[in-house]
Design a protein around this motif. Structure first.
Motif, mmCIF file in Angstrom:
data_model
loop_
_atom_site.group_PDB
_atom_site.id
_atom_site.type_symbol
_atom_site.label_atom_id
_atom_site.label_comp_id
_atom_site.label_asym_id
_atom_site.label_seq_id
_atom_site.Cartn_x
_atom_site.Cartn_y
_atom_site.Cartn_z
ATOM 1 N N LEU A 262 5.270 -3.028 0.361
ATOM 2 C CA LEU A 262 4.109 -2.622 1.150
ATOM 3 C C LEU A 262 2.936 -2.250 0.258
ATOM 4 O O LEU A 262 1.778 -2.566 0.550
ATOM 5 C CB LEU A 262 4.486 -1.446 2.058
ATOM 6 N N LYS A 263 3.234 -1.593 -0.864
ATOM 7 C CA LYS A 263 2.164 -1.245 -1.807
ATOM 8 C C LYS A 263 1.522 -2.489 -2.386
ATOM 9 O O LYS A 263 0.300 -2.585 -2.522
ATOM 10 C CB LYS A 263 2.727 -0.367 -2.929
ATOM 11 N N ASP A 264 2.351 -3.480 -2.784
ATOM 12 C CA ASP A 264 1.813 -4.734 -3.321
ATOM 13 C C ASP A 264 0.940 -5.438 -2.287
ATOM 14 O O ASP A 264 -0.114 -5.986 -2.614
ATOM 15 C CB ASP A 264 2.962 -5.648 -3.753
ATOM 16 N N ASP A 265 1.375 -5.444 -1.029
ATOM 17 C CA ASP A 265 0.573 -6.079 0.022
ATOM 18 C C ASP A 265 -0.784 -5.386 0.165
ATOM 19 O O ASP A 265 -1.813 -6.044 0.333
ATOM 20 C CB ASP A 265 1.328 -6.033 1.355
ATOM 21 N N ILE B 2 17.971 1.951 -1.879
ATOM 22 C CA ILE B 2 17.383 0.811 -2.593
ATOM 23 C C ILE B 2 16.502 -0.020 -1.655
ATOM 24 O O ILE B 2 15.395 -0.435 -2.009
ATOM 25 C CB ILE B 2 18.495 -0.063 -3.204
ATOM 26 N N LYS B 3 17.016 -0.232 -0.443
ATOM 27 C CA LYS B 3 16.246 -1.010 0.532
ATOM 28 C C LYS B 3 14.925 -0.311 0.854
ATOM 29 O O LYS B 3 13.865 -0.953 0.932
ATOM 30 C CB LYS B 3 17.074 -1.199 1.800
ATOM 31 N N ALA B 4 14.976 0.999 1.027
ATOM 32 C CA ALA B 4 13.757 1.742 1.338
ATOM 33 C C ALA B 4 12.755 1.666 0.191
ATOM 34 O O ALA B 4 11.546 1.497 0.406
ATOM 35 C CB ALA B 4 14.116 3.196 1.648
ATOM 36 N N LEU B 5 13.249 1.764 -1.060
ATOM 37 C CA LEU B 5 12.358 1.672 -2.213
ATOM 38 C C LEU B 5 11.720 0.288 -2.317
ATOM 39 O O LEU B 5 10.523 0.155 -2.591
ATOM 40 C CB LEU B 5 13.135 1.995 -3.488
ATOM 41 N N VAL B 6 12.528 -0.757 -2.108
ATOM 42 C CA VAL B 6 12.000 -2.130 -2.172
ATOM 43 C C VAL B 6 10.931 -2.341 -1.112
ATOM 44 O O VAL B 6 9.853 -2.898 -1.377
ATOM 45 C CB VAL B 6 13.150 -3.144 -2.018
#
Length: 233
Positions: A197-200, A188-192
């Motif tokens: 990072l994608k949003d940034d 879950i942490k890796a997905l978040v």
């Protein structure tokens, strides 16, 4: 002359006491080596075993001696309510030479070997009457007939006890659950982190494109103003 005689006798007395001291130390060292490296027999770390009625059991026994063996005598006895019943006996001439074992019990087989200091026996088709103490004995003439013995206890049961693995199962389940939870949290942490990072990256692209558009619009408006302010010839 008397003084000379007394001094000579005192010197000889000291020499005798020194010789006695050296002899005593030599004897003590020899006795220490003999006692440390003396003959020992062992039935292993586990000296008691439970076996089912009608099965075949191994009665283990090994011997050891740091100074070696010569004509090592050994035997097995069964303690039948205080009466010692001989099961087998033999003499091992020297290390590596297999003994000729004389068996006194119809359900006993010698399965040992002098090559690995093993003098174990097998007891076939045991009954409840076979329960009790079995004594492994050995004597080594090379060590002034030093002898040693070890006791192996046989318990005969109708059926083997079932081992309760409930606690083990609970511990394994708990550990497995904790490991699974840790893995789930890490995923879950890796997905978040991935989505953040994608949003940034998207936000950065938007900012770059918007600043480019602003610069273009500002350039066009400035050009128009310049055109309007130019006087006619």
């Amino acid at each position: 002359m008397a003084s000379v005689d007394s001094s000579g006798s005192s010197v000889s007395g000291r020499r005798r006491s020194g010789d006695l001291l050296h002899a005593g130390l030599a004897v003590a060292l020899l006795l220490g080596v003999w006692s440390v490296g003396g003959l020992e027999v062992s039935t292993g770390k586990v000296s008691t075993i439970e076996a089912m009625n009608g099965s075949t059991v191994l009665l283990p026994c090994t011997y050891s001696s740091c100074i070696g063996i010569k004509n090592l005598y050994f035997n097995w006895h069964y303690n039948n309510n205080g009466t010692m019943q001989k099961l087998c006996e033999a003499v091992i001439p020297t290390e590596g030479v297999e003994p000729r074992v004389h068996v006194d019990h119809e359900r006993v087989d010698f399965v040992g070997s002098s090559k690995n200091n093993n003098i174990s026996i097998l007891l076939w088709n045991i009954t409840f009457e076979d329960e009790g103490e079995y004594i492994c004995f050995a004597r080594n003439p090379k060590e002034k007939n030093r002898n040693h013995s070890a006791i192996f206890t046989l318990l005969v049961v109708d059926q083997m006890k079932e081992v309760d693995n409930t606690l083990t199962t609970i511990i394994v389940s708990v550990v497995g659950g904790v490991i699974g939870l840790v893995i789930f949290v890490m995923v879950i942490k890796a997905l978040v982190v991935h989505f953040l990072l994608k949003d940034d990256e998207k936000n950065k692209e938007c900012l770059v494109s918007s600043s480019g558009n602003d610069n273009t619009e500002n350039g066009l408006s400035g050009a128009k103003a310049d055109n309007k302010g130019t006087p006619k010839a």
